[in-house]
Structures are given as C-alpha cells and as structure tokens.
Design an enzyme around this catalytic site. Sequence first.
Site, PDB file in Angstrom:
ATOM      1  CE  LYS A   5      -3.363   2.261   2.962  1.00  0.00           C
ATOM      2  NZ  LYS A   5      -3.986   2.232   4.279  1.00  0.00           N
ATOM      3  NE  ARG A   6       6.316   2.274   3.625  1.00  0.00           N
ATOM      4  CZ  ARG A   6       7.438   2.218   2.899  1.00  0.00           C
ATOM      5  NH1 ARG A   6       7.801   3.250   2.157  1.00  0.00           N
ATOM      6  NH2 ARG A   6       8.190   1.148   2.912  1.00  0.00           N
ATOM      7  CE1 TYR A  39       0.796 -23.813   3.816  1.00  0.00           C
ATOM      8  CE2 TYR A  39      -0.971 -25.111   2.840  1.00  0.00           C
ATOM      9  CZ  TYR A  39       0.201 -24.376   2.698  1.00  0.00           C
ATOM     10  OH  TYR A  39       0.749 -24.204   1.446  1.00  0.00           O
TER      11      TYR A  39
END
Length: 311
Positions: A104-105, A144
Amino acid sequence: MKRILVTGGAGFIGSHLSDRLLKEGNDVICLDNFFTGSKNNIRHLIGNNKFELVRHDVIQEYFAEVDQIYNLACPASPVHYQYNPIKTIKTSVMGTINMLGLAKRCKATILQASTSEVYGDPKIHPQIESYWGNVNPIGIRSCYDEGKRCAETLMFDYHRQNNVKVRVARIFNTYGPNMAINDGRVVSNFIVQALKNEPITVYGEGNQTRAFCYVDDLVNGLIKLMNNENNFIGPVNLGNPQEFKIIDFAKLIIKLTNSKSEIIYKPLPSDDPIQREPDISLAKKELNWEPKTDIKDGLMKTITYFKKILD
Ligand code: NAD
Ligand code: UDP
C-alpha cells in the site's frame, strides 16, 4: 527492470522464482527467516549486485522501496507447518498484513501464494476457483488452510478498501530441485526413500490423489499472473491437471529410480484430502498459461538433484 521483494525467497519455489526474476534483469530482495528455506538454494546468487538477502520474519514489519512483492513466506509441508501451528497462522495472517501494508505504501503489486488447500477435502472434482471449499476449521491442517484462506480475504479487502493491486495464485502440489531433503512432502519422501532403497511410506491405502506441477511451469504462471496487462487478480489455480493415485505415484518413482524399495503402508493423517486436481481453464483463458513439463522429465530432474545431495 523492477525492484522485487520475494518473501520466502530461500525456500523451494522462492529460490527458483528469484533466479528467474534476476535472469530477466530485475533487482531482487530475498527475505527469509530460514525456517524451512536454506542458504544453499540461493548461495549462487550471493555476490550478484542485483541480489540482496535479508534475514527477517514476515510477522514483523519490513520497510523497503519495491515495485512488486511475491509473498511466499510460509512453511508448505504438513510436517513443518504443524511443528508450530500458531506460528504458521501468524505467518499467513500477520505476515500478509505486513506485506499488504508495504504494498500500500509503495503502491506495489502484491502476489499472494495461496494454495489448493483452501478447497480442503473437496466435494467437487476437479476443483474450480468458484468452489468455496470444504475445510475443517479446527483440525491439524487448519493452521495452514485457514491461514491461507484468511490471507486471501485480506488481499481482497485491501484491494476493495485501499485500492492495493493484488494477485492471488492457488498453487497445487509443486515439485522440483531445491525441495528440502527432510521436507516430508510426498515427492521428496518417495524419491529419497527410493534412492536409499528404503521402504516407500504410503499413507493410508494410497488411493488418495494429487496432481504434480514442475516448478519451472509454476514460476512461469506466477510471473504471468503478476504482470498480466488486464489486471486480472484471480484467484486462479496454478497446477498440472494430471492426477495420480499416491500408490501409483510410488510405483512410478520406484521405476524411474530403478529402486529395490518395497512399499509399506502407514496410517493416513487426519483430514488428508481424498482427491485433488486443478481445473486450469481460467489460467488458460486469462493468462494463456498451462504447464509444459512432462511428469517423467520433471521427476528425472528432481531425482538427479536428490542424487547429488545424497552423494
Ligand atoms: P518452502 O517451505 O520451501 O518455502 C517457504 C519459505 O518461507 C522458506 O524459505 C521459509 O524459511 C520461509 N518462511 C517461513 N515462515 C517465514 C516467516 N515467518 N518469515 C519469513 N520467511 C518465512 O515451501 P515452498 O514449497 O517453496 O512454498 C512457497 C509458498 O508457496 C508457500 O507460501 C506455500 O504455502 C505455497 N504453496 C506451495 C505449494 C507446493 O506444492 N510447493 C503448494 C501450494 C502453495
Ligand atoms: N504421503 C504419503 N507418504 C509420504 C508423504 C505423503 O503417502 O511419505 C501422502 C499424503 O498422505 C497425501 C499425499 O501423499 O495424501 C500428498 O502429501 P504432501 O504432504 O506432499 O502434500 P499435501 O497433502 O499437502 O497435498
């Protein structure tokens, strides 16, 4: 040329992927905590100025500037993911949140290595992406299976809520060189047992089925999914649809290795899926992808690899 982060890059699939991405001219950061991965898988890349190795655990935040992220960090063999189940689910959930935050950044595209295990013990066959699965939420495989299902949910929520560019690959049983000798999965177990002329351990009666994809084919599929121009997100099955009964697979390995091993039977682990085979129509249509490697060729390359390791 792109800056690409491969989490789990010292593992079986991650090491092949890192090789390919470097060959294509990219910068690769390989991030791994070495739980199941090995420096031997990437030793030949150390010293390459386009390759960076970082010892880091994805359950902790990680900061870097990258264009793409392949999120592969997670033990894949039942023996290893059941060793510390709480850690396994943390890796899938917290690890995926951290990598999505990074994506996102950086405005990077992130590909999640999901799994055929999201279908659990499937009630439809072969498995198609629209099938929601039949997963036990409280069994020994759940850390898992449910971890990977939650990771898929996170991918789609970050996409809807934060416009993160995501890709979800549902990987079916994959094999090839760089699998760990103690990995515990069926391909490495059978080949190592056969090469040592030790008994081949078939769990249950061996009537359960799996379909095996050679790692080079899988890596092609992952790269096509990441870079597809139509922004096709998936989830998409990546696997080889040639289905084997485990007992027949054991006989094939004995034949290909010229082994004197006998077959012995051990109890079937709980929740072991009875049948598994990917429907790959979607991958063919959206990615123009299908596996090319014949099972015997792929297995012979894998056998040669394990012979060298055992010597
Ligand atoms: P692998 O165990 O060889 O590789 C996993 C790598 O992740 C290892 O190098 C391990 O050290 C690293 N890792 C594990 N936990 C970590 C953590 N918390 N932080 C950082 N690194 C961590 O397994 P693989 O077969 O290469 O599988 C790679 C990915 O593909 C996994 O996410 C797996 O779930 C998925 N997958 C594999 C298969 C298959 O058949 N091989 C099938 C379905 C899905
Ligand atoms: N299996 C087996 N003998 C072994 C290891 C595995 O018969 O030594 C079986 C296992 O019970 C399962 C199949 O082979 O039915 C595939 O197992 P693996 O652990 O490779 O992967 P998964 O069950 O996650 O598909």
